[in-house]
Scaffold this active site. Structure first.
Site, short mmCIF file in Angstrom:
data_model
loop_
_atom_site.label_atom_id
_atom_site.label_comp_id
_atom_site.label_asym_id
_atom_site.label_seq_id
_atom_site.Cartn_x
_atom_site.Cartn_y
_atom_site.Cartn_z
N ASN A 12 0.83 -1.38 -0.15
CA ASN A 12 0.11 -0.09 0.13
C ASN A 12 0.93 1.27 0.03
O ASN A 12 0.14 2.53 -0.07
CB ASN A 12 -0.97 -0.07 1.07
CG ASN A 12 -0.23 0.02 2.40
OD1 ASN A 12 0.92 -0.21 2.56
ND2 ASN A 12 -1.12 0.07 3.66
N CYS A 13 2.21 1.09 0.05
CA CYS A 13 3.11 2.38 -0.17
C CYS A 13 2.88 3.05 -1.44
O CYS A 13 3.17 2.32 -2.50
CB CYS A 13 4.46 1.81 0.02
SG CYS A 13 5.95 3.21 -0.17
N ASP A 14 2.84 4.25 -1.43
CA ASP A 14 2.71 4.98 -2.78
C ASP A 14 3.96 4.85 -3.55
O ASP A 14 3.70 4.67 -4.91
CB ASP A 14 2.49 6.40 -2.78
CG ASP A 14 0.85 6.92 -2.14
OD1 ASP A 14 -0.07 5.88 -2.42
OD2 ASP A 14 0.67 7.61 -1.64
N LYS A 17 3.89 1.51 -5.01
CA LYS A 17 2.94 1.45 -6.27
C LYS A 17 3.41 2.04 -7.41
O LYS A 17 3.41 1.49 -8.58
CB LYS A 17 1.55 2.13 -6.05
CG LYS A 17 0.96 1.51 -4.89
CD LYS A 17 -0.54 2.17 -4.48
CE LYS A 17 -1.11 1.47 -3.23
NZ LYS A 17 -2.17 2.12 -2.83
#
Length: 117
Positions: A12-14, A17
């Site tokens: 879920n880390c930008d 991603k």
């Protein structure tokens, strides 16, 4: 190039991603190593620190670092102490760590990725 590319991080880390999206957009296959499920591989962490420096690998800007007691933060003074803390708190590893063959790139860096993948 005929080597495996692995993205290490948290799903879920930008930043993670961004790396995975960039690789997919380039049509490049990669493996994903989830720190939350699989932890940080100690030997890999040591290799990243040796290659890039503990100051680069340790994420001092995130909420995990800011949530640590000041005494714990102050105790990080070298590669050994940083490594120990990152193994205890995987979110302290700056993300993503992209490994392609012998190359290690810490953080979002499409220019570096394109030069080695």
């Amino acid at each position: 190039m005929a080597h495996t590319t692995t993205v290490y991080g948290i799903p879920n880390c930008d930043s993670v991603k961004k790396a995975r999206t960039w690789l997919n957009d380039q049509g490049l296959d990669h493996e994903f190593h989830d720190f939350k499920k699989l932890g940080v591989p100690p030997s890999r962490l040591q290799a990243w620190i040796s290659r890039c420096g503990w100051e680069t690998v340790l994420n001092r800007k995130g909420t995990t670092w800011r949530g640590l007691p000041v005494a714990t933060q102050s105790a990080v003074a070298d590669a050994h102490s940083a490594r120990s803390l990152m193994l205890t708190h995987p979110s302290l590893v700056k993300r993503p760590v992209v490994v392609a063959g012998t190359h290690v790139i810490v953080g979002v860096n499409p220019d570096a990725w394109s030069s080695v993948i």
